[in-house]
Design an enzyme around this catalytic site. Structure first.
Site, mmCIF file in Angstrom:
data_model
loop_
_atom_site.group_PDB
_atom_site.id
_atom_site.type_symbol
_atom_site.label_atom_id
_atom_site.label_comp_id
_atom_site.label_asym_id
_atom_site.label_seq_id
_atom_site.Cartn_x
_atom_site.Cartn_y
_atom_site.Cartn_z
ATOM 1 N N ASP A 20 2.487 5.057 -5.380
ATOM 2 C CA ASP A 20 1.930 6.355 -4.984
ATOM 3 C C ASP A 20 3.061 7.380 -4.920
ATOM 4 O O ASP A 20 3.553 7.730 -3.853
ATOM 5 C CB ASP A 20 1.240 6.210 -3.626
ATOM 6 C CG ASP A 20 0.484 7.478 -3.221
ATOM 7 O OD1 ASP A 20 0.413 8.411 -4.045
ATOM 8 O OD2 ASP A 20 -0.024 7.519 -2.084
ATOM 9 N N HIS A 69 -9.518 4.626 -1.337
ATOM 10 C CA HIS A 69 -8.697 4.729 -0.133
ATOM 11 C C HIS A 69 -9.430 5.605 0.875
ATOM 12 O O HIS A 69 -10.330 6.366 0.529
ATOM 13 C CB HIS A 69 -7.334 5.341 -0.475
ATOM 14 C CG HIS A 69 -6.402 4.374 -1.124
ATOM 15 N ND1 HIS A 69 -5.379 3.760 -0.449
ATOM 16 C CD2 HIS A 69 -6.363 3.897 -2.391
ATOM 17 C CE1 HIS A 69 -4.736 2.947 -1.272
ATOM 18 N NE2 HIS A 69 -5.317 3.018 -2.457
ATOM 19 N N GLY A 70 -9.029 5.510 2.136
ATOM 20 C CA GLY A 70 -9.635 6.358 3.154
ATOM 21 C C GLY A 70 -11.091 6.065 3.381
ATOM 22 O O GLY A 70 -11.923 6.979 3.487
ATOM 23 N N GLY A 71 -11.441 4.785 3.480
ATOM 24 C CA GLY A 71 -12.840 4.421 3.673
ATOM 25 C C GLY A 71 -13.303 4.452 5.110
ATOM 26 O O GLY A 71 -14.510 4.391 5.379
ATOM 27 N N SER A 72 -12.376 4.552 6.060
ATOM 28 C CA SER A 72 -12.758 4.524 7.474
ATOM 29 C C SER A 72 -13.635 5.731 7.828
ATOM 30 O O SER A 72 -13.440 6.833 7.315
ATOM 31 C CB SER A 72 -11.509 4.523 8.353
ATOM 32 O OG SER A 72 -10.780 3.327 8.189
ATOM 33 N N ASN A 104 -10.340 0.630 1.256
ATOM 34 C CA ASN A 104 -9.405 0.564 2.379
ATOM 35 C C ASN A 104 -10.064 1.090 3.650
ATOM 36 O O ASN A 104 -10.577 2.215 3.674
ATOM 37 C CB ASN A 104 -8.155 1.397 2.066
ATOM 38 C CG ASN A 104 -7.321 0.790 0.955
ATOM 39 O OD1 ASN A 104 -7.851 0.192 0.026
ATOM 40 N ND2 ASN A 104 -6.015 0.943 1.053
ATOM 41 N N ASP A 156 0.835 -1.198 0.000
ATOM 42 C CA ASP A 156 0.000 0.000 0.000
ATOM 43 C C ASP A 156 0.874 1.253 0.000
ATOM 44 O O ASP A 156 1.830 1.363 0.761
ATOM 45 C CB ASP A 156 -0.902 -0.015 1.234
ATOM 46 C CG ASP A 156 -2.090 0.922 1.098
ATOM 47 O OD1 ASP A 156 -2.540 1.139 -0.034
ATOM 48 O OD2 ASP A 156 -2.572 1.418 2.136
#
Length: 540
Positions: A28, A140-143, A162, A6
């Site tokens: 990235d 990304h940044g699904g929390s 994620n 990641d």
């Protein structure tokens, strides 16, 4: 499940991960350098994509850095600023085309980390991005995102989300609570179970929201039900008019002048169609085979039934069309074994869903070739097959492949997927066979991909088998070669579950078929002695 690197900030680090066996690489560049130029990001991403082709690893990337960090934040989300970094459909398409990535990391309101307020995703923008690109999409940044957004995102077509910060938060807060409640306990084995349970609860809730429950399948078999178009075939050969005209080695065609008469010195009559061809393979290999299909009340239909009866194939599921004739094909066979087919599909593409029902059938496998793009019929049969504990082997046709999104939805029920290289490239990205198979394994448990004279490749997720041609003799007629390979493979896979032997059987069956005129004459019988062929098997 796969091993994922990641946010790999450098090309060198990504290459080391690929060499070490990582199966999913996130390059990235903008994370390490927020000011990296578009040209630098594209060039370095493309370099990783090319390097990943050696192992078939999937590559994910995005054209720019988007905000947040994998921590628990106390500040609110400034969406006016965040929207400045949102992905656009045009930008996504340009980046995917320039880099060749397998997965595009979209920014639609998702942010790294966990915030005191819920995140808001722009699902309309996500739908537009889905329409614009033909690769996978990740978030990304699904929390900290309400689960209903994930439910809708999964339906739109997101394949990776994620949620690490939610898991970290559950781990730490539960551990702190457990320590407070048990100040005199020092045995880790007693302190950790509630921590593990808290993380598991988070993961299970996400899996349900992502619509990923029970995505998998088992294997084994004996009896086969088959479906496909069925037809009477007329083969015309040995004519100077059918001599191939080639603009290049890859582009040859037959030239027939309008108004002219062309002498043909040999004709052959036979029956064909993917399911009848496959059924003959299964029967000759000692399996009980049942054919399901639609024909007309005509001499061609009688010929189909007569051939199936001769091969001891059950025909109780055959349906007769009151309006349409049995499918009929005329094959123009060139001297190099290649052919042009003129096809009238007739009854095989005109039917009602009520005509075919598996709810009372007892079979181990359902072998499906094509239903002429009737996805609702496929869904019905697949659901019935699963309720009857049948495994499914699927060889979709061009009309199914043309409906990619619907087809991908059906593949969750499929146990074995078999396609040629060009067809597989319509489902997943990749230039070489191994890359295609590795990506295909994300869709189904077993993948078989053929590539004409370049051989074939197959994997069951445990080992990967690469085979060249079984025989290198010139083909006489390539009609039915794909059906012979797929059905030969399945006949052995159903019997033994041995991947290498299944590829050998499929290769031998296809090689035998192309040495005779017609799709059935060369199909092998059980007990045929097979010779050694160039083939390699290794762990995946």
């Amino acid at each position: 499940m796969y091993l994922n690197l990641d946010h790999g900030p450098t090309v060198e680090g990504c290459k080391r991960a690929i060499d070490a066996g990582y199966e999913f690489i996130h390059i990235d560049i903008s994370q390490a350098n927020h000011d990296a130029s578009d040209e630098e990001i594209i060039a370095k991403t493309r370099e990783v994509v090319e390097y990943a082709k050696f192992t078939g690893a999937l590559v994910e990337s995005e054209p720019h850095y988007f905000g947040g960090s994998s921590n628990v934040h106390t500040e609110d989300i400034n969406y006016e600023e965040i929207k400045k970094t949102f992905s656009t459909p045009e930008g996504a398409r340009a980046f995917v085309e320039a880099t060749g990535i397998d997965t595009f990391a979209a920014a639609i309101g998702n942010l790294h980390g966990k915030y005191p307020v819920p995140k808001v995703l722009d699902l309309d923008l996500l739908a537009d991005i889905r329409e614009a690109i033909h690769c996978q999409i990740s978030l990304h940044g699904g929390s900290g995102t309400p689960l209903h957004y994930f439910e809708d995102a999964a339906k739109i077509g997101v394949s990776k989300i994620n949620i690490n910060s939610d898991m970290r938060y559950a781990f730490r807060t539960t551990l702190e609570k457990t320590l407070r409640e048990n100040p005199n306990e020092y045995a880790i084995v007693k302190l950790m179970p509630p921590v593990y349970a808290a993380v598991q609860e988070v993961v299970e809730s996400k899996i349900k929201a992502f619509n990923s429950v029970r995505k998998g399948g088992g294997l084994m078999a004996k009896i086969h039900h088959c479906w496909c178009g069925d037809s009477r075939c007329l083969l015309l050969s040995q004519s100077d008019a059918l001599t191939p005209v080639c603009e290049s080695p890859e582009h040859c065609f037959a030239r027939l002048d309008l108004g002219a008469k062309a002498d043909v010195n040999q004709i052959h009559f036979s029956t064909g169609g993917g399911a009848t061809n496959a059924a003959v393979t299964f029967s000759r290999q000692g399996h009980y085979a049942s054919f399901m299909g639609a024909i007309g009340h005509d001499p061609a239909g009688q010929a189909v039934i007569a051939d199936l009866d001769k091969e001891n194939i059950d025909t109780h599921l055959v349906r007769y069309s009151p309006k349409y004739s049995t499918g009929y094909s005329v094959l123009l066979l060139a001297s190099n074994g290649e052919r042009t087919i003129l096809t009238y599909r007739g009854a095989s593409t005109h039917y009602h869903e009520a005509d075919f029902d598996l709810s009372e059938e007892d079979a181990d496998w359902l072998y499906v070739s094509t239903l002429a793009g009737n996805m609702s019929m496929l869904d019905k049969l697949f659901q019935q097959a699963k309720r009857r504990d049948m495994k499914i082997c699927f060889n979709p046709g061009k009309r199914e492949l043309a409906q990619k999104d619907k087809l991908l939805g059906l593949l969750s029920d499929v146990d074995v997927l078999t396609l040629n290289k060009e067809e597989m490239q319509q489902l997943v990205s990749g230039e070489d066979l191994e890359a295609l198979v590795r990506r295909g394994l994300r869709l189904v448990p077993v993948v078989l991909v053929t590539d004409g004279v370049n051989g074939s490749i197959a994997s069951d997720g445990k080992t990967i088998v690469r085979a060249l041609m079984y025989d290198d003799r010139p083909s006489i007629d390539r009609t039915g070669a794909g059906d012979a390979f797929a059905s030969g493979f399945l006949s052995e896979w159903a019997r033994s579950g041995n991947l290498k032997n299944s590829v050998i059987m499929g290769s031998a069956n296809a090689s035998s078929v192309v040495m005779k005129i017609g799709a059935k004459a060369g199909i092998l019988y059980a007990g045929t002695v097979l010779h050694v062929m160039p083939i390699q098997e290794r762990e995946l």
